[in-house]
Every structure is written in structure tokens, then in C-alpha cells.
Design a protein around this motif. Structure first.
Motif, short mmCIF file in Angstrom:
data_model
loop_
_atom_site.label_atom_id
_atom_site.label_comp_id
_atom_site.label_asym_id
_atom_site.label_seq_id
_atom_site.Cartn_x
_atom_site.Cartn_y
_atom_site.Cartn_z
N GLY A 17 0.82 -1.20 0.00
CA GLY A 17 0.00 0.00 0.00
C GLY A 17 0.86 1.25 0.00
N PRO A 18 0.32 2.37 -0.49
CA PRO A 18 1.10 3.60 -0.60
C PRO A 18 1.56 4.17 0.74
CG PRO A 18 -1.18 4.01 -1.18
CD PRO A 18 -1.03 2.53 -1.00
N GLY A 19 0.91 3.83 1.83
CA GLY A 19 1.31 4.36 3.13
C GLY A 19 2.28 3.47 3.88
N GLU A 20 2.61 2.30 3.33
CA GLU A 20 3.46 1.33 4.04
C GLU A 20 4.93 1.62 3.81
OE1 GLU A 20 4.44 -3.44 4.12
OE2 GLU A 20 2.68 -2.74 3.04
N THR A 21 5.67 1.79 4.88
CA THR A 21 7.13 1.97 4.81
C THR A 21 7.77 0.60 4.87
OG1 THR A 21 7.01 4.12 5.89
CG2 THR A 21 9.14 3.01 5.90
N PHE A 22 8.70 0.34 3.94
CA PHE A 22 9.40 -0.95 3.91
C PHE A 22 10.79 -0.75 3.33
CE2 PHE A 22 7.37 -0.54 -0.17
CZ PHE A 22 8.23 -1.12 -1.08
N ARG A 23 11.58 -1.81 3.39
CA ARG A 23 12.93 -1.79 2.83
C ARG A 23 12.93 -2.61 1.55
NH1 ARG A 23 17.13 -4.17 6.12
NH2 ARG A 23 15.56 -5.67 6.66
N ILE A 24 13.67 -2.13 0.57
CA ILE A 24 13.86 -2.86 -0.69
C ILE A 24 15.36 -2.98 -0.91
CG2 ILE A 24 13.82 -0.83 -2.18
CD1 ILE A 24 12.24 -2.53 -4.21
N GLY A 25 15.77 -4.09 -1.49
CA GLY A 25 17.19 -4.27 -1.72
C GLY A 25 17.45 -5.08 -2.97
N GLY A 26 18.61 -4.88 -3.53
CA GLY A 26 19.03 -5.60 -4.72
C GLY A 26 20.21 -4.90 -5.34
N LEU A 27 20.39 -5.10 -6.63
CA LEU A 27 21.48 -4.46 -7.37
C LEU A 27 20.95 -3.24 -8.11
CD1 LEU A 27 23.20 -7.61 -8.93
CD2 LEU A 27 23.90 -6.33 -6.90
N VAL A 28 21.76 -2.19 -8.18
CA VAL A 28 21.40 -1.02 -8.97
C VAL A 28 21.57 -1.42 -10.43
CG1 VAL A 28 21.94 1.38 -9.49
CG2 VAL A 28 22.15 0.53 -7.15
N GLU A 29 20.51 -1.34 -11.19
CA GLU A 29 20.51 -1.80 -12.58
C GLU A 29 21.48 -0.97 -13.42
OE1 GLU A 29 16.75 -3.55 -14.44
OE2 GLU A 29 16.86 -1.52 -15.25
N ASP A 30 22.27 -1.66 -14.24
CA ASP A 30 23.26 -1.04 -15.10
C ASP A 30 22.58 -0.08 -16.08
OD1 ASP A 30 25.83 -0.56 -16.06
OD2 ASP A 30 25.68 -2.13 -17.58
N GLY A 31 23.09 1.14 -16.18
CA GLY A 31 22.58 2.12 -17.13
C GLY A 31 21.32 2.85 -16.66
N SER A 32 20.89 2.63 -15.43
CA SER A 32 19.64 3.25 -14.98
C SER A 32 19.85 4.48 -14.10
CB SER A 32 18.81 2.23 -14.19
OG SER A 32 19.42 1.91 -12.96
N LEU A 33 21.07 4.76 -13.68
CA LEU A 33 21.34 5.86 -12.75
C LEU A 33 21.28 7.20 -13.45
CD1 LEU A 33 22.17 6.59 -9.84
CD2 LEU A 33 24.54 6.28 -10.53
N GLN A 34 20.38 8.08 -12.97
CA GLN A 34 20.21 9.42 -13.53
C GLN A 34 20.21 10.43 -12.39
OE1 GLN A 34 16.41 9.24 -15.39
NE2 GLN A 34 17.06 7.88 -17.04
N ARG A 35 21.09 11.41 -12.48
CA ARG A 35 21.14 12.46 -11.47
C ARG A 35 20.46 13.69 -12.03
NH1 ARG A 35 24.96 10.81 -7.52
NH2 ARG A 35 26.13 9.02 -8.25
N VAL B 33 17.83 11.83 -7.51
CA VAL B 33 18.50 10.71 -8.19
C VAL B 33 17.45 9.67 -8.52
CG1 VAL B 33 20.27 8.94 -7.96
CG2 VAL B 33 20.57 11.14 -6.84
N ARG B 34 17.50 9.18 -9.76
CA ARG B 34 16.59 8.11 -10.20
C ARG B 34 17.42 6.93 -10.67
NH1 ARG B 34 11.47 9.99 -10.69
NH2 ARG B 34 11.22 12.24 -10.73
N PHE B 35 16.96 5.74 -10.34
CA PHE B 35 17.61 4.52 -10.80
C PHE B 35 16.62 3.38 -10.64
CE2 PHE B 35 18.55 5.02 -6.33
CZ PHE B 35 18.36 3.76 -5.78
N ARG B 36 17.04 2.20 -11.08
CA ARG B 36 16.21 1.01 -10.92
C ARG B 36 16.98 0.00 -10.08
NH1 ARG B 36 11.83 1.08 -14.17
NH2 ARG B 36 11.55 -1.17 -14.17
N VAL B 37 16.26 -0.67 -9.19
CA VAL B 37 16.86 -1.72 -8.38
C VAL B 37 16.28 -3.05 -8.85
CG1 VAL B 37 15.17 -1.52 -6.50
CG2 VAL B 37 17.38 -2.52 -6.03
N THR B 38 17.15 -4.06 -8.98
CA THR B 38 16.71 -5.34 -9.52
C THR B 38 17.23 -6.50 -8.67
OG1 THR B 38 16.64 -6.74 -11.49
CG2 THR B 38 18.69 -5.54 -11.10
N ASP B 39 16.50 -7.59 -8.73
CA ASP B 39 16.98 -8.84 -8.12
C ASP B 39 17.17 -9.89 -9.20
OD1 ASP B 39 14.38 -9.48 -8.77
OD2 ASP B 39 13.76 -9.97 -6.73
N GLY B 40 17.14 -9.45 -10.46
CA GLY B 40 17.31 -10.36 -11.58
C GLY B 40 15.98 -10.85 -12.13
N GLY B 41 14.94 -10.81 -11.33
CA GLY B 41 13.61 -11.26 -11.77
C GLY B 41 12.72 -10.10 -12.15
N ALA B 42 12.88 -8.99 -11.47
CA ALA B 42 12.08 -7.79 -11.73
C ALA B 42 12.91 -6.58 -11.31
CB ALA B 42 10.78 -7.83 -10.94
#
Length: 155
Positions: free
Chosen positions: A53-71, A77-86
Motif C-alpha cells: 500500500g502507498p502508506g506502508e514503509t518498507f525496505r527494498i534491496g538488490g542491485l542497482v541496474e546497469d545504465g539506470s542511474l540518472q542524477r 536521483v533516479r535509478f532502478r533496483v533489480t533482483d534479476g527477476g524484476a
């Protein structure tokens, strides 16, 4: 004498009822106090398959997707985090840790709003011991986990 036994029984029932109410109230107060301090961990695949839900605070983790980092402007800062599946888009306003980089592990705390994880805090890993077990397991399941090099471990 019978009346005296009835009073004792009634008093015992009152004390038990008061104890149950007090215990319930104490449990509710502890839960209320901890609601902001408990952050559940989710891998990107879990966020995509079952969005929180939009009000739920949680932690997300994975690898910063190659080529996705934009300052952007103003420290955005915008980027994508991936676990290889999504992968999940992330936006963060602030200063990133020095070790933050593409193809490196990260853990963020924040909220998932309109398909984007809005991070309030970003942590960068310096070796695999920093990465939460859940992230390592998700990366291993997807076949993208890399064992740390012996040289890296000695830094």
C-alpha cells in the motif's frame, strides 16, 4: 457463608477481566508505538508481484541496474533496483553514499507510490556481508548473485 463465597468468585472474575483488558491495552499501545519502527524487507520481484500500500514503509534491496542511474536537479536521483527477476524504479532526494554505484548492492527505506519506490534513505553495500540475507537469497534464486572476490573481502 454462601454469600461470602459468591463475593470471592465475583471479585476473582472482576480481577481477571481487568487483567485481560489491561493486557490488551498494553499490547495495542506497544504495537502502535512500534508501527513506524518496523520496516519489512521486500525484494523487487515481491514488490512487483504484490505491491504494498502507498502508506506502508518498507525496505527494498538488490542491485542497482546497469545504465539506470540518472542524477537530476536539486539532488534528485533516479535509478532502478533489480533482483534479476524484476526491477523497480527508485527516486531519492539527497546525497547518495560514496560506495553507491551501478551493478552494486543497495538497500533503501521508503514507500511505493504510483509504481515508484520513493526512498527516504539509501544504503550502499561495500561487500556481500553488508547485503541482507533476503537480497542474497533473491539474487541466488535469479542466478545473478556474485560471490565476493578474496581481494575485495580484504579491503
Amino acid at each position: 457463608m454462601a454469600a461470602l463465597g459468591g463475593l470471592k468468585k465475583k471479585r476473582r472474575i472482576q480481577i481477571i477481566a481487568i487483567a485481560v483488558v489491561a493486557l490488551t491495552l498494553a499490547t495495542a499501545l506497544v504495537g502502535y508505538a512500534l508501527r513506524d519502527g518496523i520496516n519489512y524487507f521486500r525484494a523487487p520481484s515481491e514488490v512487483v508481484s504484490e505491491p504494498p500500500g502507498p502508506g506502508e514503509t518498507f525496505r527494498i534491496g538488490g542491485l542497482v541496474e546497469d545504465g539506470s542511474l540518472q542524477r537530476g536537479q536539486g539532488g534528485v536521483v533516479r535509478f532502478r533496483v533489480t533482483d534479476g527477476g524484476a526491477s523497480v524504479p527508485v527516486v531519492f532526494r539527497g546525497v547518495l553514499p560514496d560506495l553507491f554505484a551501478e551493478n552494486q548492492g543497495m538497500v533503501g527505506t521508503g514507500k511505493y507510490i504510483d509504481g515508484t519506490f520513493e526512498a527516504s534513505e539509501i544504503l550502499a553495500k561495500h561487500d556481500e556481508t553488508y547485503m541482507p540475507k533476503e537480497v542474497v537469497d533473491a539474487l541466488k534464486d535469479q542466478g545473478v548473485y556474485r560471490e565476493p572476490d578474496a581481494a575485495e573481502g580484504n579491503r
